[in-house]
Design an enzyme around this catalytic site. Structure first.
Site, PDB file in Angstrom:
ATOM      1  N   PRO A 100       1.403  -1.015   0.458  1.00 17.46           N
ATOM      2  CA  PRO A 100      -0.125  -0.192   0.153  1.00 17.46           C
ATOM      3  C   PRO A 100       0.655   1.396   0.011  1.00 17.46           C
ATOM      4  CG  PRO A 100      -0.191  -0.585   1.935  1.00 17.46           C
ATOM      5  CD  PRO A 100       0.676  -2.147   1.051  1.00 17.46           C
ATOM      6  N   ASN A 101       0.210   2.296  -0.858  1.00 18.23           N
ATOM      7  CA  ASN A 101       1.067   3.662  -0.846  1.00 18.23           C
ATOM      8  C   ASN A 101       2.223   3.839  -1.531  1.00 18.23           C
ATOM      9  OD1 ASN A 101      -1.288   4.667   0.515  1.00 18.23           O
ATOM     10  ND2 ASN A 101      -0.493   3.576   2.784  1.00 18.23           N
TER      11      ASN A 101
HETATM   12  C1  DQA Z   1       8.123   1.010   4.057  1.00 21.10           C
HETATM   13  C2  DQA Z   1       7.373   1.829   5.748  1.00 21.10           C
HETATM   14  C3  DQA Z   1       6.585   1.286   5.738  1.00 21.10           C
HETATM   15  O1  DQA Z   1       6.995   1.634   7.363  1.00 21.10           O
HETATM   16  C4  DQA Z   1       5.622   1.991   5.506  1.00 21.10           C
HETATM   17  O2  DQA Z   1       4.582   2.094   6.207  1.00 21.10           O
HETATM   18  C5  DQA Z   1       5.773   1.877   3.879  1.00 21.10           C
HETATM   19  C6  DQA Z   1       7.348   1.672   3.071  1.00 21.10           C
HETATM   20  C7  DQA Z   1       8.847   1.435   2.815  1.00 21.10           C
HETATM   21  O3  DQA Z   1       9.786   0.942   1.934  1.00 21.10           O
HETATM   22  O4  DQA Z   1       9.892   2.182   3.539  1.00 21.10           O
HETATM   23  O5  DQA Z   1       4.717   2.494   3.406  1.00 21.10           O
HETATM   24  O6  DQA Z   1       7.697   0.254   3.509  1.00 21.10           O
END
Ligand code: DQA
Length: 149
Positions: free
Chosen positions: A9-10
């Site tokens: 996600p994101n």
């Molecule tokens: C992440 C680290 C996670 O804590 C965060 O929620 C992300 C990105 C990273 O690639 O650094 O979405 O996975």
């Protein structure tokens, strides 16, 4: 060697999302760079991103049919998704957990991964290079010699 690169996600927002933490490259740019390195290492890569836990679980369940490895950035699911952990454990496909940021150096809730214990290893803190390092690890496991490149 067929490798599924799975983004959680994101991560579709990369480039715009918190560039001080995650860098300025978009997910498409990162995928292109992964693809370029993979072809130099003789690895075949496919990419998939989803913001939805169930969709990621289904993709991991199906991965056993067609992939030798998974490189997985589970995003925030890293920190609490027992369902994704169980999917990785059940799939039987060796998985490397990757993070762009150093999850040990951020908020306390990020320092714990519930998924890493069922992975072959975790790489965190090197931006897009975290994915590249995962490919080098796969290359080595497949008998290649990174030191000779
Ligand atoms: C992440 C680290 C996670 O804590 C965060 O929620 C992300 C990105 C990273 O690639 O650094 O979405 O996975």
């Amino acid at each position: 060697m067929k490798v599924l690169v799975l983004h959680g996600p994101n991560l579709n927002l990369l480039g715009r999302r918190d560039p001080g933490v995650y860098g300025t490259k978009s997910l498409d740019q990162i995928n292109e760079e992964i693809e370029a390195l993979a072809s130099q290492l003789g690895l075949e890569v496919e990419f998939f991103q989803s913001n939805q836990e169930g969709v990621l679980i289904e993709r991991i369940q199906k991965a056993a049919e067609s992939y030798d490895w998974i490189v997985f950035n589970p995003g925030a699911f890293t920190h609490y998704s027992y369902a994704l952990r169980d999917a990785v454990a059940a799939a039987g496909v060796p998985t490397i957990e990757v993070h762009l940021s150093n999850i040990q150096a951020r908020e306390e809730f990020r320092s714990r991964s519930v998924i890493a214990p069922v992975c072959a290893g975790q790489i965190s803190g090197f931006g897009a290079a975290s994915y590249f390092l995962a490919l080098y690890a796969i290359f080595e496991r497949a008998g290649g010699q990174t030191g000779g490149i």
